[in-house]
Design a protein around this motif. Structure first.
Motif, PDB file in Angstrom:
ATOM      1  N   SER A  13       0.832  -1.205   0.000  1.00  0.00           N
ATOM      2  CA  SER A  13       0.000   0.000   0.000  1.00  0.00           C
ATOM      3  C   SER A  13       0.864   1.252   0.000  1.00  0.00           C
ATOM      4  O   SER A  13       0.584   2.216  -0.717  1.00  0.00           O
ATOM      5  CB  SER A  13      -0.912  -0.012   1.233  1.00  0.00           C
ATOM      6  N   SER A  14       1.948   1.237   0.779  1.00  0.00           N
ATOM      7  CA  SER A  14       2.840   2.393   0.848  1.00  0.00           C
ATOM      8  C   SER A  14       3.522   2.638  -0.494  1.00  0.00           C
ATOM      9  O   SER A  14       3.617   3.783  -0.954  1.00  0.00           O
ATOM     10  CB  SER A  14       3.894   2.189   1.947  1.00  0.00           C
ATOM     11  N   ILE A  15       4.017   1.562  -1.103  1.00  0.00           N
ATOM     12  CA  ILE A  15       4.675   1.708  -2.405  1.00  0.00           C
ATOM     13  C   ILE A  15       3.690   2.196  -3.446  1.00  0.00           C
ATOM     14  O   ILE A  15       4.010   3.055  -4.277  1.00  0.00           O
ATOM     15  CB  ILE A  15       5.304   0.361  -2.827  1.00  0.00           C
ATOM     16  N   SER A  16       2.467   1.664  -3.394  1.00  0.00           N
ATOM     17  CA  SER A  16       1.443   2.075  -4.355  1.00  0.00           C
ATOM     18  C   SER A  16       1.128   3.561  -4.221  1.00  0.00           C
ATOM     19  O   SER A  16       1.038   4.285  -5.220  1.00  0.00           O
ATOM     20  CB  SER A  16       0.173   1.244  -4.145  1.00  0.00           C
TER      21      SER A  16
ATOM     22  N   LEU B   3       4.144   5.573  -5.603  1.00  0.00           N
ATOM     23  CA  LEU B   3       4.224   5.551  -7.061  1.00  0.00           C
ATOM     24  C   LEU B   3       3.077   6.336  -7.687  1.00  0.00           C
ATOM     25  O   LEU B   3       3.275   7.049  -8.675  1.00  0.00           O
ATOM     26  CB  LEU B   3       4.207   4.108  -7.560  1.00  0.00           C
ATOM     27  N   THR B   4       1.879   6.180  -7.122  1.00  0.00           N
ATOM     28  CA  THR B   4       0.720   6.914  -7.653  1.00  0.00           C
ATOM     29  C   THR B   4       0.932   8.409  -7.542  1.00  0.00           C
ATOM     30  O   THR B   4       0.652   9.176  -8.465  1.00  0.00           O
ATOM     31  CB  THR B   4      -0.554   6.507  -6.901  1.00  0.00           C
ATOM     32  N   SER B   5       1.444   8.837  -6.389  1.00  0.00           N
ATOM     33  CA  SER B   5       1.708  10.265  -6.183  1.00  0.00           C
ATOM     34  C   SER B   5       2.765  10.765  -7.155  1.00  0.00           C
ATOM     35  O   SER B   5       2.612  11.830  -7.768  1.00  0.00           O
ATOM     36  CB  SER B   5       2.167  10.496  -4.737  1.00  0.00           C
ATOM     37  N   GLY B   6       3.848   9.994  -7.324  1.00  0.00           N
ATOM     38  CA  GLY B   6       4.908  10.404  -8.247  1.00  0.00           C
ATOM     39  C   GLY B   6       4.433  10.437  -9.682  1.00  0.00           C
ATOM     40  O   GLY B   6       4.747  11.371 -10.435  1.00  0.00           O
ATOM     41  N   LEU B   7       3.662   9.426 -10.076  1.00  0.00           N
ATOM     42  CA  LEU B   7       3.145   9.375 -11.441  1.00  0.00           C
ATOM     43  C   LEU B   7       2.191  10.538 -11.708  1.00  0.00           C
ATOM     44  O   LEU B   7       2.227  11.144 -12.789  1.00  0.00           O
ATOM     45  CB  LEU B   7       2.430   8.033 -11.673  1.00  0.00           C
TER      46      LEU B   7
END
Length: 507
Positions: free
Chosen positions: A396-399, A402-406
Motif C-alpha cells: 500500500s505504501s509503495i502504491s 508511485l501513484t503520487s509520483g506518477l
C-alpha cells in the motif's frame, strides 16, 4: 453517285460495327434469355470475364507495378523522410509552447481507455517494485552498501573523528542535555525509581557481593598510597579542640575511677594528654606506624564488606521507603555536585578520547571491547529491512508513493517537458523517429508488404466494383481512344466502299 453511296454505306457500317463491338464489351451487364434460350454474347465480355480480368489485373499490378522493391524504394525516398521530419518538428514545436498537461494529451490520445490503462500501469509497476524489493538481490545490495559504508567508517582514524566538528557538536549536546536533565529533575526521578526497584533485591547480599572486588582492592591500595596524609590527618585531629576535650575527659575519668584518690591528686590530666599526643605524633611520623594504621583500616574495610545490606539499613533510623529516598537523595546530591559541574562527565569523556587516540582505527577500538560493530549493525539493518518488507502496509505504501509520483509527472505541462534553453528537441526527436522509421522499413516493412498481398487486394477491389462503375472508369480513361476506334471503323468502311465499285469496274 454509286461511289458516294458506297462510301457512305461503308462508313456507316464500319462506324456502327466498331461502336457495337465497344458496347458489347460492357453490355448487357447480365445474361439475357428469350424463351429460356440464352442470347449469344450476353452478358458483355467484361461482365462475363470480370473475375478472370480482376485476377489478371491484380497479378499484373502486384508482379510488375507495385512490387515489394518498388514500395520499399518509395518508403525510403527522401521526399517521404522530409515530409515525416517536417511533421514531427511541427508537432514538437506545438508541444514546446503548449499549456496542456501530459495527462490531458494522453487522455486525448487514448480516448476512453486512459483511466483503465493508467490503473493497470500503476498496479503493474507496484507489483514489479514490490517483487523486486522483496527479492534477495535487493536485500543483498542494501546489505552490501551498508557493509561497505560501515567498513569505510570503521577504517577512519579515531583522531580524525575526535577532531571533526560533528564530534564536537555531539560532545557539547551531550553535556547540555545532561545539564537540562539535571535541572528538570528527570535524572533524580530515575535514580529514585531505580533504587526503589533494585534495593529490595539486594538486601540479603553483603557489600562484598555487591561491590566489585576491584573497587575494594583499589580502595585498599588508595589508602596505602595516602598513608602519610592519613597520619597527618590523625595528628591534626588529636590537636583539635573538640577531640582534646574528649581525650582529656577520658583521662580524667580513668584517673578518678582507676587510681587511688591520693595518687590521682598528684596526676594532671593535661600533662598526660600532652604526653600522649606528643608520643602519638612522633609515632605517626614513622613508616611502620603508618603501615600498621593502613592494615587496621583494611581489616575494618574487610569486616564492613562482610556486612549484609539489610543489617546496615536496619541501623538507619527510618522506614524502608525513607531509607530508599535517603539513599537516592544522597546519590543525587553527589551526582548533582560533581556531574553538573561537568567534572565527572568531562573526565569520563577525556578518558574515552585518550583511549580512542591510541588506536589506529575505530574498528580496532570496538574489537578491543569485544564488539564486532560491523556485523552488529549489518544484522540490525537486515532485521529492520526484513520487518519492513514483511509488513502488511508495504504494498500500500509503495502504491501510494508511485501513484503520487506518477500523478506529479502527469500534471506537468508539456512546455516544461519539451522546453530547455539551448536544446533543439524537435530536431533530436525527428532524428530519432527517422532512425526508427528507417530501421523498420529496412528490417520489417518487407514482411508487412508480403502480408499485404497487393495482387489479392487489387483483385478483390475490382470484383467489388459494379459493372456500370467499371464501365465509367474505363470510358473515362480511354474515351478518346474508344471514340477514335469507332471513327476508324467508319474510315475503313468508307475505304472499303470506294474499293468495291472500283474493283468491280476493273474486273
Amino acid at each position: 453517285m454509286k461511289y458516294i453511296i458506297g462510301i457512305l454505306v461503308g462508313a456507316v457500317i464500319g462506324y456502327i460495327t466498331n461502336w457495337l463491338a465497344i458496347k458489347m464489351l460492357f453490355r448487357p451487364h447480365e445474361e439475357k434469355r428469350i424463351f429460356g434460350i440464352k442470347v449469344p454474347f450476353t452478358p458483355g465480355l467484361i461482365p462475363k470475364e470480370r473475375k478472370r480480368i480482376a485476377k489478371s489485373v491484380g497479378e499484373a499490378i502486384g508482379a510488375h507495378l507495385l512490387t515489394k522493391e518498388t514500395i520499399l524504394n518509395s518508403l525510403c525516398s527522401d521526399k517521404i523522410k522530409e515530409a515525416l521530419s517536417g511533421w514531427i518538428k511541427g508537432e514538437v514545436k506545438k508541444l514546446e509552447t503548449s499549456d496542456s498537461t501530459l495527462e490531458e494529451n494522453l487522455k486525448s490520445l487514448l480516448n476512453g481507455h486512459y483511466e483503465e490503462i493508467k490503473g493497470d500501469l500503476e498496479k503493474n509497476i507496484t507489483a514489479m517494485v514490490v517483487e523486486e524489493v522483496k527479492g534477495n538481490e535487493f536485500k543483498n545490495k542494501v546489505t552490501s552498501i551498508v557493509r561497505k559504508e560501515i567498513g569505510t567508517l570503521l577504517n577512519n582514524s579515531p583522531k580524525a573523528v575526535l577532531s571533526s566538528q560533528a564530534y564536537e557538536n555531539i560532545r557539547l549536546n551531550l553535556i547540555n542535555n545532561l545539564n537540562e536533565s539535571m535541572e528538570n529533575g528527570a535524572i533524580k526521578e530515575n535514580i529514585l525509581n531505580l533504587i526503589s526497584g533494585k534495593l529490595e533485591g539486594i538486601k540479603e547480599n553483603t557489600l562484598e557481593e555487591i561491590i566489585p572486588p576491584t573497587v575494594i582492592g583499589n580502595l585498599k591500595v588508595y589508602m596505602y598510597n595516602k598513608r602519610h596524609e592519613i597520619g597527618k590527618y590523625i595528628q591534626g585531629a588529636l590537636k583539635e579542640e573538640k577531640y582534646e576535650i574528649k581525650i582529656k575527659g577520658i583521662i580524667s575519668n580513668i584517673l578518678s575511677t582507676q587510681l587511688n584518690p591520693m595518687i590521682a591528686m598528684f596526676v594532671n590530666s593535661d600533662t598526660i594528654y600532652n604526653k600522649i599526643v606528643g608520643g602519638a605524633s612522633e609515632m605517626l611520623e614513622t613508616e611502620e606506624t603508618l603501615v600498621d594504621i593502613v592494615l587496621i583500616l583494611n581489616e575494618v574495610l574487610t569486616k564492613v564488606t562482610k556486612t549484609k545490606v539489610i543489617d546496615i539499613l536496619e541501623n538507619i533510623p527510618a522506614s524502608n521507603e525513607e531509607q530508599e529516598n535517603l539513599i537516592g537523595e544522597k546519590l543525587w546530591e553527589f551526582l548533582l555536585s560533581n556531574v553538573k559541574e561537568h567534572k565527572v562527565i568531562n573526565t569520563l569523556i577525556e578518558g574515552v578520547e585518550s583511549d580512542l587516540s591510541n588506536s589506529d582505527t575505530l574498528g580496532a577500538v570496538f574489537n578491543k571491547a569485544g564488539i564486532n560493530l560491523e556485523e552488529e549493525l549489518v544484522n540490525f539493518v537486515e532485521n529492520k529491512l526484513d520487518m519492513f518488507l514483511e509488513s502488511y502496509g508495504l504494498e500500500s505504501s509503495i502504491s501510494k508513493f508511485l501513484t503520487s509520483g506518477l500523478q506529479r509527472i502527469l500534471n506537468t505541462e508539456m512546455k516544461f517537458i519539451f522546453q530547455k534553453e539551448g536544446r533543439d528537441l524537435s530536431s533530436k526527436i525527428s532524428a530519432i523517429t527517422l532512425d526508427l522509421y528507417s530501421t523498420f522499413v529496412e528490417n520489417k516493412a518487407s514482411d508487412f508488404i508480403e502480408l499485404f498481398n497487393i495482387s489479392k487486394v487489387v483483385e478483390e477491389k475490382i470484383n467489388e466494383f459494379e459493372v456500370t462503375y467499371a464501365e465509367e472508369i474505363i470510358l473515362e480513361i480511354a474515351s478518346k481512344e474508344l471514340s477514335a476506334i469507332t471513327w476508324l471503323g467508319a474510315v475503313l468502311g468508307a475505304v472499303m466502299g470506294i474499293l468495291t465499285p472500283v474493283l468491280s469496274a476493273l474486273y
